[in-house]
Design an enzyme around this catalytic site. Sequence first.
Site, PDB file in Angstrom:
ATOM      1  CE  LYS A  16      -7.567   0.789  -1.596  1.00 49.77           C
ATOM      2  NZ  LYS A  16      -6.796  -0.396  -1.307  1.00 49.77           N
ATOM      3  CG  ASP A  26      -2.201  -0.768   1.149  1.00 47.41           C
ATOM      4  OD1 ASP A  26      -2.369  -1.096  -0.203  1.00 47.41           O
ATOM      5  OD2 ASP A  26      -2.918  -1.038   1.843  1.00 47.41           O
ATOM      6  CB  ALA A  45      -2.857   4.349  13.307  1.00 48.77           C
ATOM      7  CG  MET A  51      -8.275   7.567   7.011  1.00 49.31           C
ATOM      8  SD  MET A  51      -9.372   6.326   6.120  1.00 49.31           S
ATOM      9  CE  MET A  51      -9.987   5.410   7.314  1.00 49.31           C
TER      10      MET A  51
END
Length: 289
Positions: free
Chosen positions: A90, A68, A156, A208
């Site tokens: 992506k 990734d 994370a 995010m």
Amino acid sequence: QAPFGAAHRRAGPPVRCRAVLAELFEKMAAAPVSPGTVYLVGAGPGSVGLMTVRAVEVLCSCDVVLHDRLVSADIVRLANPAAEVRYVGKEGNVKTEVMKGQQDDISAQLVQLAKKGLSVCRLKGGDPMIYGRVGEEMEECAAAGVPYEIVPAVTAALAAGADARVPLTFRKTATSVRILTMNSSTIKDEHFDWQQFVVPATTYALYMGLSALAGVCERLLAVGVPAERPMAIIDRASLPTMQVVAGTVGTLPSMTQGRSDLEGPAMVLLGDVVALRDRLAGTAQPPPA
């Protein structure tokens, strides 16, 4: 014989650590990966030092590696020198149908490669089971009869809490943790339950969330979350360039507005435990290189 040998214990720390790791890898299976198998591997939050031993073992052994965008070059370099390495990252902020098409293509590649008899490492940032789109790949492998293994990792939220000196749970302050994604799709989702943020004694780990921070805080205030509720952004957790910006639901958007040095990936932590870092940080240093 004592575990890892007495001579190892008498050596200096760097030598001893290398000796322990070398012996640990010697004790592993002679064939750590199997032909025709897909390995869905978490690379962890970014630091090579926080990878699991199993993740390193698989990465060093597989015939093909698909990685990734958030997997660092230092980690990719651990791949088997003879392996084919494919970048399948992506980009964010694309339409749902585009993202689905990209994911479908990756899942198809995994099956095709495994059916050729190759061992395949699908390497993902963080933990593959948490916002890693691993479910789609599990479905594809299962439907095609391709055996697969999941290799978990440090996610994370855990690295961010550790680096920011924010315990995600703390007696009488936070008795539960909620993991949520806060991308632009969440903000637009009319069915998303914003009322959950008023639950007391809870820490919220928002993945995010940097790009959508202003909109998130607006929604939080609208449902009754106090403006003074502690909130922090931890940017690039586990890396030497890690930064923490701590404020509140009412102040954090303005504190981060226009900050080009907040490059991401970033984790947002929300809850009363964030305020504890003032007395728990001590002489905290950035994570080691």
